[in-house]
Design a protein around this motif. Structure first.
Motif, PDB file in Angstrom:
ATOM      1  N   LEU A 194     -20.739  33.240  15.913  1.00 50.52           N
ATOM      2  CA  LEU A 194     -21.542  33.534  14.726  1.00 50.52           C
ATOM      3  C   LEU A 194     -20.612  33.616  13.529  1.00 50.52           C
ATOM      4  O   LEU A 194     -19.462  34.051  13.674  1.00 50.52           O
ATOM      5  N   ASP A 195     -21.108  33.282  12.347  1.00 48.41           N
ATOM      6  CA  ASP A 195     -20.255  33.473  11.180  1.00 48.41           C
ATOM      7  C   ASP A 195     -20.501  34.842  10.551  1.00 48.41           C
ATOM      8  O   ASP A 195     -21.388  35.597  10.975  1.00 48.41           O
ATOM      9  N   CYS A 196     -19.681  35.154   9.567  1.00 48.97           N
ATOM     10  CA  CYS A 196     -19.674  36.482   8.947  1.00 48.97           C
ATOM     11  C   CYS A 196     -21.025  36.874   8.349  1.00 48.97           C
ATOM     12  O   CYS A 196     -21.391  38.052   8.348  1.00 48.97           O
ATOM     13  N   ASP A 197     -21.752  35.888   7.835  1.00 45.10           N
ATOM     14  CA  ASP A 197     -23.044  36.164   7.216  1.00 45.10           C
ATOM     15  C   ASP A 197     -24.199  36.057   8.215  1.00 45.10           C
ATOM     16  O   ASP A 197     -25.358  36.243   7.826  1.00 45.10           O
ATOM     17  N   ARG A 198     -23.865  35.732   9.445  1.00 40.82           N
ATOM     18  CA  ARG A 198     -24.863  35.568  10.506  1.00 40.82           C
ATOM     19  C   ARG A 198     -25.936  34.549  10.125  1.00 40.82           C
ATOM     20  O   ARG A 198     -27.096  34.674  10.538  1.00 40.82           O
ATOM     21  N   CYS A 200     -25.072  31.064  10.280  1.00 35.64           N
ATOM     22  CA  CYS A 200     -24.623  29.784  10.827  1.00 35.64           C
ATOM     23  C   CYS A 200     -24.042  30.034  12.208  1.00 35.64           C
ATOM     24  O   CYS A 200     -23.413  31.066  12.445  1.00 35.64           O
ATOM     25  N   LEU A 201     -24.286  29.074  13.119  1.00 37.39           N
ATOM     26  CA  LEU A 201     -23.764  29.172  14.480  1.00 37.39           C
ATOM     27  C   LEU A 201     -22.725  28.094  14.722  1.00 37.39           C
ATOM     28  O   LEU A 201     -22.839  26.982  14.204  1.00 37.39           O
ATOM     29  N   CYS A 222     -14.607  32.058   9.311  1.00 37.26           N
ATOM     30  CA  CYS A 222     -15.809  32.905   9.281  1.00 37.26           C
ATOM     31  C   CYS A 222     -16.391  33.111  10.679  1.00 37.26           C
ATOM     32  O   CYS A 222     -17.165  34.051  10.895  1.00 37.26           O
ATOM     33  N   PHE A 223     -16.018  32.259  11.626  1.00 40.02           N
ATOM     34  CA  PHE A 223     -16.614  32.313  12.967  1.00 40.02           C
ATOM     35  C   PHE A 223     -15.761  33.183  13.890  1.00 40.02           C
ATOM     36  O   PHE A 223     -15.207  32.710  14.880  1.00 40.02           O
ATOM     37  N   TYR A 224     -15.662  34.438  13.550  1.00 40.44           N
ATOM     38  CA  TYR A 224     -14.776  35.347  14.278  1.00 40.44           C
ATOM     39  C   TYR A 224     -15.514  36.181  15.313  1.00 40.44           C
ATOM     40  O   TYR A 224     -14.897  37.011  15.982  1.00 40.44           O
TER      41      TYR A 224
END
Lengths: 119, 119
Positions: free
Chosen positions: A76-80, A82-83, B101-103
């Motif tokens: 998941l990305d930081c902003d939730r 994008c996968l 961002c995908f952490y």
């Protein structure tokens, strides 16, 4: 923390972009869209299922072509919103029979084909 | 064929998703959005400029943080509705100070942090 698909930030259509990346080579294969149902199906089966925006139905990747994507890891990305799907791709990811959909490069203002269809 | 940014398939808001990938390591760094103007600016300057959907303005990546992305190669997908930016990333790509961002990975139903903020 237990992952809850409902905690993602879907867009106004209930969709979230999903990037498929070859887990072994790092190659970016394609981008498609998921809704909560397709993500749940992906997690349940271990095979990637998208949401087809054109057909407006679940799209089990490779169901007809055999070019399936086995999910190795979901990120998941930081902003939730994008996968990133790290996958084991069987054959080509692209409907043009190329390994990746990103086969066109722009170099010095010109479009150049950098990947050929697979044999 | 000469590349024409107007030939891309933008969404109803005039936007197209752009995946930024580390050109050297293959790591997927982030996904953001471009419009025709931000893409033109990116190609003109060689530094990636996105469109900020929240601020509704051009977003020259790293203009304040210094965490710029130099465009190494632009790629288009088969449907011309997604961009892949192969970039040279200075420092972290993520606003959380992480390289990507995908952490967050989902493993056995649990969210796991797989990347720490950079020092």
């Amino acid at each position: 923390m237990t992952f809850d698909p409902a905690s993602l930030n879907y867009d106004a259509h209930g969709l979230i972009p999903a990037i498929a990346q070859d887990h072994a080579t790092g190659e970016v294969l394609m981008l498609a869209w998921m809704n909560a149902e397709s993500l749940a199906e992906t997690l349940r089966t271990g095979q990637v299922t998208y949401w087809s925006r054109s057909r407006k139905e679940l799209w089990a990747k490779g169901a007809t072509s055999g070019h399936v994507q086995r999910l190795v890891e979901l990120r998941l990305d930081c902003d939730r919103d994008c996968l990133l799907l790290r996958v084991d791709q069987t054959g080509p990811a692209c409907h043009t029979n190329r390994r990746s959909c990103f086969y066109t490069a722009v170099r010095e203002g010109e479009e150049i084909e950098v990947l050929k269809p697979m044999a």
